[in-house]
Write a protein that holds these residues in place. Sequence first.
Motif, PDB file in Angstrom:
ATOM      1  N   VAL A 170      -7.906  -5.072  -1.986  1.00  0.00           N
ATOM      2  CA  VAL A 170      -8.336  -6.452  -2.030  1.00  0.00           C
ATOM      3  C   VAL A 170      -7.958  -7.024  -0.764  1.00  0.00           C
ATOM      4  O   VAL A 170      -8.496  -7.646   0.093  1.00  0.00           O
ATOM      5  CB  VAL A 170      -7.660  -7.228  -3.282  1.00  0.00           C
ATOM      6  CG1 VAL A 170      -8.110  -8.810  -2.909  1.00  0.00           C
ATOM      7  CG2 VAL A 170      -8.077  -6.673  -4.312  1.00  0.00           C
ATOM      8  N   ARG A 171      -6.804  -6.600  -0.108  1.00  0.00           N
ATOM      9  CA  ARG A 171      -6.224  -7.056   0.948  1.00  0.00           C
ATOM     10  C   ARG A 171      -7.010  -6.624   2.382  1.00  0.00           C
ATOM     11  O   ARG A 171      -7.486  -7.426   2.982  1.00  0.00           O
ATOM     12  CB  ARG A 171      -4.839  -6.621   1.178  1.00  0.00           C
ATOM     13  CG  ARG A 171      -4.066  -7.099   2.660  1.00  0.00           C
ATOM     14  CD  ARG A 171      -2.855  -6.702   2.967  1.00  0.00           C
ATOM     15  NE  ARG A 171      -3.103  -5.213   3.503  1.00  0.00           N
ATOM     16  CZ  ARG A 171      -3.520  -4.869   4.483  1.00  0.00           C
ATOM     17  NH1 ARG A 171      -3.835  -5.821   5.463  1.00  0.00           N
ATOM     18  NH2 ARG A 171      -3.534  -3.661   4.910  1.00  0.00           N
ATOM     19  N   ARG A 172      -7.544  -5.535   2.192  1.00  0.00           N
ATOM     20  CA  ARG A 172      -8.348  -4.848   3.026  1.00  0.00           C
ATOM     21  C   ARG A 172      -9.845  -5.606   3.263  1.00  0.00           C
ATOM     22  O   ARG A 172     -10.490  -5.571   4.300  1.00  0.00           O
ATOM     23  CB  ARG A 172      -8.666  -3.310   3.130  1.00  0.00           C
ATOM     24  CG  ARG A 172      -7.107  -2.633   3.338  1.00  0.00           C
ATOM     25  CD  ARG A 172      -7.488  -1.221   3.374  1.00  0.00           C
ATOM     26  NE  ARG A 172      -6.015  -0.479   3.249  1.00  0.00           N
ATOM     27  CZ  ARG A 172      -6.093   0.804   3.587  1.00  0.00           C
ATOM     28  NH1 ARG A 172      -6.910   1.555   3.896  1.00  0.00           N
ATOM     29  NH2 ARG A 172      -4.630   1.441   3.289  1.00  0.00           N
ATOM     30  N   GLU A 183     -10.093  -8.862   2.583  1.00  0.00           N
ATOM     31  CA  GLU A 183      -9.730 -10.115   3.150  1.00  0.00           C
ATOM     32  C   GLU A 183      -9.399 -10.160   4.550  1.00  0.00           C
ATOM     33  O   GLU A 183      -9.161  -8.706   5.010  1.00  0.00           O
ATOM     34  CB  GLU A 183      -8.378 -10.625   2.550  1.00  0.00           C
ATOM     35  CG  GLU A 183      -8.589 -11.023   0.923  1.00  0.00           C
ATOM     36  CD  GLU A 183      -8.457 -12.453   1.044  1.00  0.00           C
ATOM     37  OE1 GLU A 183      -7.490 -13.194   1.567  1.00  0.00           O
ATOM     38  OE2 GLU A 183      -9.602 -12.882   0.145  1.00  0.00           O
ATOM     39  N   PHE A 212      -2.054 -12.838   1.305  1.00  0.00           N
ATOM     40  CA  PHE A 212      -2.235 -11.934   2.462  1.00  0.00           C
ATOM     41  C   PHE A 212      -2.464 -12.603   3.810  1.00  0.00           C
ATOM     42  O   PHE A 212      -2.349 -11.778   4.668  1.00  0.00           O
ATOM     43  CB  PHE A 212      -3.445 -10.943   1.881  1.00  0.00           C
ATOM     44  CG  PHE A 212      -3.322 -10.183   0.760  1.00  0.00           C
ATOM     45  CD1 PHE A 212      -2.203  -9.463   0.301  1.00  0.00           C
ATOM     46  CD2 PHE A 212      -4.245 -10.125  -0.299  1.00  0.00           C
ATOM     47  CE1 PHE A 212      -2.266  -8.777  -0.694  1.00  0.00           C
ATOM     48  CE2 PHE A 212      -4.331  -9.635  -1.310  1.00  0.00           C
ATOM     49  CZ  PHE A 212      -3.316  -8.777  -1.681  1.00  0.00           C
ATOM     50  N   ARG A 213      -2.685 -13.851   3.735  1.00  0.00           N
ATOM     51  CA  ARG A 213      -2.710 -14.465   4.882  1.00  0.00           C
ATOM     52  C   ARG A 213      -1.679 -15.482   5.297  1.00  0.00           C
ATOM     53  O   ARG A 213      -1.883 -15.969   6.317  1.00  0.00           O
ATOM     54  CB  ARG A 213      -4.364 -15.241   4.778  1.00  0.00           C
ATOM     55  CG  ARG A 213      -5.357 -14.111   4.555  1.00  0.00           C
ATOM     56  CD  ARG A 213      -6.641 -14.575   4.347  1.00  0.00           C
ATOM     57  NE  ARG A 213      -7.258 -15.191   5.571  1.00  0.00           N
ATOM     58  CZ  ARG A 213      -8.329 -15.661   5.729  1.00  0.00           C
ATOM     59  NH1 ARG A 213      -9.085 -15.868   4.653  1.00  0.00           N
ATOM     60  NH2 ARG A 213      -9.091 -16.330   6.646  1.00  0.00           N
ATOM     61  N   PRO A 248      -5.694 -13.420  -4.210  1.00  0.00           N
ATOM     62  CA  PRO A 248      -7.000 -13.002  -4.545  1.00  0.00           C
ATOM     63  C   PRO A 248      -7.400 -12.066  -5.704  1.00  0.00           C
ATOM     64  O   PRO A 248      -6.855 -11.187  -5.379  1.00  0.00           O
ATOM     65  CB  PRO A 248      -7.569 -12.707  -3.270  1.00  0.00           C
ATOM     66  CG  PRO A 248      -6.390 -12.922  -2.007  1.00  0.00           C
ATOM     67  CD  PRO A 248      -5.270 -13.066  -2.838  1.00  0.00           C
ATOM     68  N   PRO A 271     -10.789 -10.750  -6.630  1.00  0.00           N
ATOM     69  CA  PRO A 271     -12.335 -10.617  -6.956  1.00  0.00           C
ATOM     70  C   PRO A 271     -12.973 -10.245  -7.933  1.00  0.00           C
ATOM     71  O   PRO A 271     -14.160 -10.506  -8.169  1.00  0.00           O
ATOM     72  CB  PRO A 271     -12.751  -9.443  -5.809  1.00  0.00           C
ATOM     73  CG  PRO A 271     -11.456  -8.953  -5.472  1.00  0.00           C
ATOM     74  CD  PRO A 271     -10.375  -9.489  -5.986  1.00  0.00           C
TER      75      PRO A 271
END
Lengths: 251, 251
Positions: free
Chosen positions: A244-246, A248, B190-191, B222, B224
Amino acid sequence: MSKRRESLLRALTTRHGRKNSGYCLVEGLRCVNELIALRPDLIEFCVLREGVCADRLPGEKTTVLEARKFDSLAATVNSQGILAIAKQPGYVPLDAPRKDPYALVLDRIADPGNFGTIIRTARAVGLKEIWTVKGGVDPFGDKALRSASSAQFAVSIRLAGSLEEMVGALKNLGVTRFFRTEPAEGHSVFREPELFQESAIVLGNEANGAGPLPGALPLNIPMPGSAESLNVAQAATVILFESVRRMEKSI
Amino acid sequence: MSKRRESLLRALTTRHGRKNSGYCLVEGLRCVNELIALRPDLIEFCVLREGVCADRLPGEKTTVLEARKFDSLAATVNSQGILAIAKQPGYVPLDAPRKDPYALVLDRIADPGNFGTIIRTARAVGLKEIWTVKGGVDPFGDKALRSASSAQFAVSIRLAGSLEEMVGALKNLGVTRFFRTEPAEGHSVFREPELFQESAIVLGNEANGAGPLPGALPLNIPMPGSAESLNVAQAATVILFESVRRMEKSI
């Protein structure tokens, strides 16, 4: 409730009973609601304990039982007064086209809580299917369904007779890289660039790890702390959310 | 075995008994071995079922019982024939200096399996302590110890009477940012650049989430896929390993 339904319900707490009947037992409000949302077509019938409200249940398929009777049927389970009996969604054939960019393979996970948690997490990250090897937990057992919040009705499951058979099937479907989690060495899950590209990631049994996988790349989850290992469901979670992180734009 | 030890052992399966005695019950080979490796000083005595080998046990503190006797004492537990009774490591005072760059706060986690898994994972990523709020699971209960592989003897635990009291204590110790996990919105795990800098990350109870936290920043994992939420131990795992990833040179 008919005698037939009563005995079906009792049989579904055993693996043998589930296998013979093709049905499974879904318990508790959250799991039953997910079943209704995902696959109402598979519901055979629902059972409510008197006084329990569940307005989303299909009325024509629902039996309300007096408390004592309900409890005698649900004695071994944690039902919150609500049960559904559903057809098992069954397995996807090993040679059907793949639906995900990578395959998560569970090699004989033994604990239904771990198995269910992994299916639930796979659903959360958008994975369409899970690959399993014979000899592990029953994916449609009541504990596995409860831990998964019924995600078995959203995520397809494939079953191979052996890890070898699964590797063959995956290769036939275009998988070129096999990763196998290793405790202390290997490609870092955070740095391996091709981890999720036409790959299979194999997680093994809690006590014995994954079976032999000639040619597989060792995959490591970095652990700066002093622990020897992670619970397998936590390892799966780290891997799944790295995908998922990749997707984003990460920092 | 003395009558005193027998009744202590029986008492330790209840929360009340653990609180009154200050001891806890560690079961199974892996958990007992971890206890021996981490805090041998806390071991009061060990009990083995005859025929079970465990050569790392402190001989002078170990009683071997015949099978029938052992099983009568361990009847409610999954012991693999090996038990240890240890002093509880106890809680770290709320005002003691912090040991980690960020604080993981568990606000009344109710399931001992989830709680134990989080402690085990915290240990794996190198966290030195966990912050908890009164009203959740007993950190030193037998199920929590089993799920944690005895990580309670490696990771310190703090206990606040309320979330409010904990926030006050954390502010006094220099914590300036509070994050609270939210299902569908907020800063991405992640951000968010300052997620692990003088911060506290609060995870809530399985059914009700975390209590009110005025001024806290919403933190989002997140997802998806189509799932509504993650199991709390999986959410903790994603957050904890994101801190590891940031220490690594990631891709």
